[in-house]
Design an enzyme around this catalytic site. Structure first.
Site, PDB file in Angstrom:
ATOM      1  N   SER A 182       0.865  -1.185   0.000  1.00  0.00           N
ATOM      2  CA  SER A 182       0.000   0.000   0.000  1.00  0.00           C
ATOM      3  C   SER A 182       0.895   1.226   0.000  1.00  0.00           C
ATOM      4  O   SER A 182       2.003   1.185   0.563  1.00  0.00           O
ATOM      5  CB  SER A 182      -0.874   0.019   1.250  1.00  0.00           C
ATOM      6  OG  SER A 182      -1.456   1.296   1.427  1.00  0.00           O
ATOM      7  N   TYR A 195      -1.533  -1.270  10.329  1.00  0.00           N
ATOM      8  CA  TYR A 195      -1.615  -1.680   8.912  1.00  0.00           C
ATOM      9  C   TYR A 195      -0.432  -1.086   8.139  1.00  0.00           C
ATOM     10  O   TYR A 195       0.262  -1.804   7.405  1.00  0.00           O
ATOM     11  CB  TYR A 195      -2.949  -1.202   8.337  1.00  0.00           C
ATOM     12  CG  TYR A 195      -3.109  -1.371   6.852  1.00  0.00           C
ATOM     13  CD1 TYR A 195      -3.412  -2.612   6.303  1.00  0.00           C
ATOM     14  CD2 TYR A 195      -2.979  -0.286   5.990  1.00  0.00           C
ATOM     15  CE1 TYR A 195      -3.581  -2.760   4.940  1.00  0.00           C
ATOM     16  CE2 TYR A 195      -3.150  -0.424   4.621  1.00  0.00           C
ATOM     17  CZ  TYR A 195      -3.450  -1.662   4.101  1.00  0.00           C
ATOM     18  OH  TYR A 195      -3.622  -1.813   2.747  1.00  0.00           O
TER      19      TYR A 195
HETATM   20  N1  LIG Z   1      -8.713  -0.873  -0.906  1.00  0.00           N
HETATM   21  C1  LIG Z   1      -7.708  -0.057  -0.750  1.00  0.00           C
HETATM   22  O1  LIG Z   1      -7.889   1.193  -0.649  1.00  0.00           O
HETATM   23  C2  LIG Z   1      -6.293  -0.587  -0.727  1.00  0.00           C
HETATM   24  C3  LIG Z   1      -5.237   0.347  -0.832  1.00  0.00           C
HETATM   25  C4  LIG Z   1      -3.933  -0.125  -0.799  1.00  0.00           C
HETATM   26  C5  LIG Z   1      -3.663  -1.468  -0.669  1.00  0.00           C
HETATM   27  N2  LIG Z   1      -4.716  -2.354  -0.565  1.00  0.00           N
HETATM   28  C6  LIG Z   1      -4.382  -3.768  -0.428  1.00  0.00           C
HETATM   29  O2  LIG Z   1      -4.949  -4.485  -1.501  1.00  0.00           O
HETATM   30  C7  LIG Z   1      -5.128  -5.854  -1.117  1.00  0.00           C
HETATM   31  C8  LIG Z   1      -6.525  -6.302  -1.489  1.00  0.00           C
HETATM   32  O3  LIG Z   1      -7.465  -5.580  -0.698  1.00  0.00           O
HETATM   33  P1  LIG Z   1      -8.869  -5.073  -1.279  1.00  0.00           P
HETATM   34  O4  LIG Z   1      -8.845  -3.606  -1.264  1.00  0.00           O
HETATM   35  O5  LIG Z   1      -9.183  -5.782  -2.525  1.00  0.00           O
HETATM   36  O6  LIG Z   1      -9.829  -5.510  -0.067  1.00  0.00           O
HETATM   37  P2  LIG Z   1     -11.002  -6.605   0.056  1.00  0.00           P
HETATM   38  O7  LIG Z   1     -11.998  -6.452  -1.024  1.00  0.00           O
HETATM   39  O8  LIG Z   1     -11.446  -6.487   1.474  1.00  0.00           O
HETATM   40  O9  LIG Z   1     -10.231  -7.972  -0.174  1.00  0.00           O
HETATM   41  C9  LIG Z   1      -9.426  -8.537   0.806  1.00  0.00           C
HETATM   42  C10 LIG Z   1      -9.196  -9.987   0.456  1.00  0.00           C
HETATM   43  O10 LIG Z   1      -8.308 -10.540   1.427  1.00  0.00           O
HETATM   44  C11 LIG Z   1      -8.854 -11.762   1.853  1.00  0.00           C
HETATM   45  N3  LIG Z   1      -8.421 -12.080   3.216  1.00  0.00           N
HETATM   46  C12 LIG Z   1      -8.484 -11.342   4.338  1.00  0.00           C
HETATM   47  N4  LIG Z   1      -8.018 -12.039   5.382  1.00  0.00           N
HETATM   48  C13 LIG Z   1      -7.681 -13.266   4.904  1.00  0.00           C
HETATM   49  C14 LIG Z   1      -7.169 -14.450   5.492  1.00  0.00           C
HETATM   50  N5  LIG Z   1      -6.881 -14.537   6.806  1.00  0.00           N
HETATM   51  N6  LIG Z   1      -6.944 -15.517   4.698  1.00  0.00           N
HETATM   52  C15 LIG Z   1      -7.233 -15.468   3.375  1.00  0.00           C
HETATM   53  N7  LIG Z   1      -7.711 -14.382   2.758  1.00  0.00           N
HETATM   54  C16 LIG Z   1      -7.935 -13.291   3.527  1.00  0.00           C
HETATM   55  C17 LIG Z   1     -10.363 -11.600   1.764  1.00  0.00           C
HETATM   56  O11 LIG Z   1     -10.966 -12.893   1.591  1.00  0.00           O
HETATM   57  P3  LIG Z   1     -11.796 -13.703   2.685  1.00  0.00           P
HETATM   58  O12 LIG Z   1     -12.384 -12.711   3.658  1.00  0.00           O
HETATM   59  O13 LIG Z   1     -12.815 -14.421   1.866  1.00  0.00           O
HETATM   60  O14 LIG Z   1     -10.801 -14.620   3.307  1.00  0.00           O
HETATM   61  C18 LIG Z   1     -10.487 -10.800   0.480  1.00  0.00           C
HETATM   62  O15 LIG Z   1     -10.506 -11.654  -0.626  1.00  0.00           O
HETATM   63  C19 LIG Z   1      -4.841  -5.902   0.397  1.00  0.00           C
HETATM   64  O16 LIG Z   1      -3.533  -6.371   0.620  1.00  0.00           O
HETATM   65  C20 LIG Z   1      -4.944  -4.457   0.821  1.00  0.00           C
HETATM   66  O17 LIG Z   1      -4.220  -4.179   1.977  1.00  0.00           O
HETATM   67  C21 LIG Z   1      -6.018  -1.945  -0.599  1.00  0.00           C
END
Ligand SMILES: NC(=O)c1ccc[n+]([C@@H]2O[C@H](COP(=O)([O-])OP(=O)(O)OC[C@H]3O[C@@H](n4cnc5c(N)ncnc54)[C@H](OP(=O)(O)O)[C@@H]3O)[C@@H](O)[C@H]2O)c1
Length: 258
Positions: free
Chosen positions: A136, A150
């Protein structure tokens, strides 16, 4: 076009799901990991004709090894592994509990270690492969204090990624190790992590424009085609990082005035 074998963690929603659909549409063979199997199977069904859903908790080493083994059993090898799963709390340093601290460290940082240790020996055996860790911008520029642990965990992801890349460089030039640093993306992340403002794609949060997960997925798909060390999405994140490290005190003062 070659059909690559790609493993993606956290593929049941958001960026991981968008990446699966993107790569599935170009004919890649996918193994998708997450805990919510109903959601994961739905994403697999939308991701081309060769996508497998495998129940995975990324905080468990055995689950990550199983994810790898499913890919090897079904497809014989792995070309690309994307450590994408993530989770956050909305707590400042002084508010964090032990459980929240440990929980974020496990999902964000330990999972990446497990992913790397699980797949890199396979890449070393083949002399090629691409490891991608989704970090991130907050892991480089910690400008949101309620994302404290985080951001700290993502900083750790940045370091482990860079160290692995340096370790492999000389003996394994065919293995690429990349870090992706997204800005604000319109996903369920913000519901879970209690972001206190609207994060609809196209709206503005300060100077940043909120991205759709599909935009980030397109950029990661490009990274798989042409690996580089670090990819900021949007590219302006690199400029933000430059300004931050030029003068941290002045940067924080500017942020406080916003
Ligand atoms: N959204 C943002 O603004 C943003 C910005 C920068 C970076 N990111 C990063 O992008 C990545 C994807 O996030 P997203 O934004 O797409 O959020 P999201 O829609 O909440 O997706 C998160 C994913 O992580 C999985 N997850 C969480 N805990 C887990 C566990 N213990 N075991 C297996 N899977 C797990 C969830 O699946 P289950 O709950 O089904 O397990 C879900 O598929 C993350 O690393 C996040 O930190 C996001």
């Amino acid at each position: 076009m070659d059909s690559r074998v790609v493993v993606i963690t956290g593929a049941s929603s958001g960026i991981g799901a968008a990446l699966a659909r993107n790569l599935g549409a170009r004919g890649d063979r996918l193994v998708l990991g997450a805990r919510r199997m109903d959601r994961l199977k739905q994403v697999a069904a939308e991701s081309g004709s060769q996508a497998i859903a495998a129940a995975t908790d990324v905080t468990r080493r055995k689950d990550m090894e199983n994810l790898r083994d499913v890919a090897l059993r079904e497809y014989g090898h792995i070309d690309v592994w994307v450590n994408n799963a993530g989770w956050a709390t909305g707590k400042t340093v002084m508010e964090l509990t032990d459980e929240e601290f440990q929980g974020v460290i496990d999902v964000v940082l330990k999972s990446v270690l497990y992913g790397m240790q699980t797949v890199v020996p396979h890449f070393q055996g083949r002399g090629k492969g691409h490891l991608i860790n989704v970090s991130s911008t907050l892991g480089r520029v910690p400008l949101v204090s309620y994302r404290s642990i985080y951001s700290a965990a993502k900083s750790g992801v940045n370091v482990l990624t860079a160290n692995l890349r340096m370790d492999l460089r000389a003996r394994y030039p065919g293995i690429s190790v990349s870090l992706v640093l997204p800005g604000i993306v319109d996903t369920e992340f913000h519901l879970v992590a209690r972001t206190p403002m609207a994060t609809k794609a196209g709206t503005h949060v300060g100077a940043a424009t909120v991205l759709a997960p599909e935009e980030v997925a397109t950029q990661i798909a490009g990274l798989i085609d042409s690996p580089i060390a670090e990819l900021y999405v949007p590219a302006s994140g690199a400029e933000l990082a430059k300004q931050y490290y030029q003068d941290v005190g002045a940067f924080e003062e500017r942020m406080a005035r916003w």
